[in-house]
Design a protein around this motif. Structure first.
Motif, PDB file in Angstrom:
ATOM      1  N   ARG A  32      -0.560  -0.918  -7.077  1.00  0.00           N
ATOM      2  CA  ARG A  32      -0.458  -1.465  -5.719  1.00  0.00           C
ATOM      3  C   ARG A  32      -1.587  -2.461  -5.457  1.00  0.00           C
ATOM      4  O   ARG A  32      -2.625  -2.430  -6.121  1.00  0.00           O
ATOM      5  N   LEU A  33      -1.363  -3.304  -4.467  1.00  0.00           N
ATOM      6  CA  LEU A  33      -2.341  -4.327  -4.090  1.00  0.00           C
ATOM      7  C   LEU A  33      -3.709  -3.703  -3.843  1.00  0.00           C
ATOM      8  O   LEU A  33      -4.733  -4.193  -4.334  1.00  0.00           O
ATOM      9  N   THR A  34      -3.742  -2.632  -3.059  1.00  0.00           N
ATOM     10  CA  THR A  34      -5.024  -1.985  -2.720  1.00  0.00           C
ATOM     11  C   THR A  34      -5.759  -1.533  -3.977  1.00  0.00           C
ATOM     12  O   THR A  34      -6.982  -1.692  -4.091  1.00  0.00           O
ATOM     13  N   GLU A  35      -5.000  -0.985  -4.927  1.00  0.00           N
ATOM     14  CA  GLU A  35      -5.611  -0.486  -6.165  1.00  0.00           C
ATOM     15  C   GLU A  35      -6.175  -1.624  -6.995  1.00  0.00           C
ATOM     16  O   GLU A  35      -7.273  -1.507  -7.563  1.00  0.00           O
ATOM     17  N   ALA A  37      -7.254  -4.533  -5.901  1.00  0.00           N
ATOM     18  CA  ALA A  37      -8.458  -5.013  -5.205  1.00  0.00           C
ATOM     19  C   ALA A  37      -9.638  -4.084  -5.458  1.00  0.00           C
ATOM     20  O   ALA A  37     -10.763  -4.544  -5.700  1.00  0.00           O
ATOM     21  N   GLN A  38      -9.381  -2.774  -5.422  1.00  0.00           N
ATOM     22  CA  GLN A  38     -10.458  -1.802  -5.666  1.00  0.00           C
ATOM     23  C   GLN A  38     -10.943  -1.863  -7.117  1.00  0.00           C
ATOM     24  O   GLN A  38     -12.145  -1.812  -7.388  1.00  0.00           O
ATOM     25  N   ASN A  39     -10.005  -1.973  -8.045  1.00  0.00           N
ATOM     26  CA  ASN A  39     -10.359  -2.009  -9.467  1.00  0.00           C
ATOM     27  C   ASN A  39     -11.231  -3.212  -9.803  1.00  0.00           C
ATOM     28  O   ASN A  39     -12.139  -3.130 -10.628  1.00  0.00           O
ATOM     29  N   THR A  43     -11.543  -8.698  -2.273  1.00  0.00           N
ATOM     30  CA  THR A  43     -10.854  -8.422  -1.017  1.00  0.00           C
ATOM     31  C   THR A  43      -9.340  -8.450  -1.215  1.00  0.00           C
ATOM     32  O   THR A  43      -8.823  -9.163  -2.084  1.00  0.00           O
ATOM     33  N   LYS A  44      -8.635  -7.687  -0.393  1.00  0.00           N
ATOM     34  CA  LYS A  44      -7.172  -7.630  -0.494  1.00  0.00           C
ATOM     35  C   LYS A  44      -6.519  -9.002  -0.237  1.00  0.00           C
ATOM     36  O   LYS A  44      -5.591  -9.389  -0.967  1.00  0.00           O
ATOM     37  N   LEU A  48      -4.123 -10.706  -2.951  1.00  0.00           N
ATOM     38  CA  LEU A  48      -2.736 -10.943  -2.565  1.00  0.00           C
ATOM     39  C   LEU A  48      -2.327 -12.375  -2.882  1.00  0.00           C
ATOM     40  O   LEU A  48      -1.227 -12.620  -3.401  1.00  0.00           O
ATOM     41  N   LYS A  62       7.073  -8.112  -8.176  1.00  0.00           N
ATOM     42  CA  LYS A  62       6.838  -7.094  -7.151  1.00  0.00           C
ATOM     43  C   LYS A  62       8.104  -6.266  -6.970  1.00  0.00           C
ATOM     44  O   LYS A  62       9.204  -6.815  -6.843  1.00  0.00           O
ATOM     45  N   THR A  67       4.934  -2.294  -5.415  1.00  0.00           N
ATOM     46  CA  THR A  67       4.052  -2.211  -6.579  1.00  0.00           C
ATOM     47  C   THR A  67       4.274  -3.422  -7.486  1.00  0.00           C
ATOM     48  O   THR A  67       5.279  -4.130  -7.372  1.00  0.00           O
TER      49      THR A  67
END
Length: 254
Positions: A32-35, A37-39, A43-44, A48, A62, A67
């Protein structure tokens, strides 16, 4: 070929991060986008934008659930990279076999950035021989490596031929229309022989290698000093190279 490693100030940061995003998706299918960005620690909104760019070019896709996983363009790139790595591994012993039978230098070349690029070679143990170098580049419009140019799609071929052709020796073809006619002849006969087009002291013979889809992925070549190369030698080189090409092509899935 420039062997200098890229320095920090040579790198385009946005491209570097975009590649990191692509690799992250490759390692974590259905991420996922959030994952992502965290990895990566970005920033999201920035991630994106990069995912949308990669999606537009088919490198990621996508899902309906939001996902991401690799797209078809990435699969094509992966297949091409795998094929080229396999190509050298498969070709090396066959180049040596041809080189020993011909007792001359053999090379494997591909098209890279509008030129022919040596990616594998074999040199016989004799004092006077053609010197080959992995990484050495040559024009596609001169010498027997014209065989690579000859098998391109017509519209691509025309884009690859410059309006002004460089003259390397007095035998180099510098007329664009004559070169196009020569390329048609090469494609019909299935090989190319060059007598002194790149170096007046060199005779060069090349035969195309086919990938799994029937496209020409490389050329196998014998290069020999002109003073000891007779017509009978050239004919023998053609036979040896056609056999080598068939072996390599078959092992690539053709």
């Amino acid at each position: 070929m420039d062997k200098r490693q890229p320095q920090k100030n040579d790198i385009v940061q946005s491209v570097d991060v975009c590649i990191e995003v692509l690799l992250n998706v490759a390692k974590n299918p259905d991420v996922r986008l959030t994952e992502v960005a965290q990895n990566i620690g970005e920033t999201k909104p920035r991630i994106l934008r990069m995912l949308r760019t990669l999606e537009r070019r088919g490198l990621v896709r996508k899902s309906d659930t939001g996902t991401y996983r690799l797209g078809t363009t990435a699969i094509i790139l992966g297949t091409a990279a795998s094929t080229q790595v396999d190509l050298v591994r498969i070709a090396n012993p066959i180049l040596e076999e041809v080189g020993q039978k011909a007792n001359e230098t053999t090379q494997l070349r591909i098209i890279d950035n509008g030129e022919s690029l040596c990616i594998a070679k074999f040199e016989p143990m004799r004092d006077l021989r053609v010197q080959a170098m992995i990484g050495r580049r040559r024009p596609l419009t001169a010498g027997s490596y014209k065989v690579l140019l000859a098998y391109l799609q017509p519209q691509v071929q025309l884009q690859m031929i410059p309006e002004t052709l460089p003259r390397l020796t007095k035998r180099t073809i510098t007329d664009r229309s004559k070169l196009i006619a020569e390329l048609d002849k090469i494609r019909r006969q299935g090989f190319c022989v060059s007598y002194g087009e790149v170096s007046e002291q060199l005779v060069s013979v090349s035969v195309p290698v086919l990938a799994f889809d029937g496209s020409v992925i490389a050329a196998v070549n014998v290069g020999a000093p002109a003073f000891r190369t007779q017509k009978s030698d050239v004919d023998r080189f053609i036979v040896l190279l056609k056999e080598a090409s068939s072996k390599i092509s078959a092992r690539l899935g053709w």
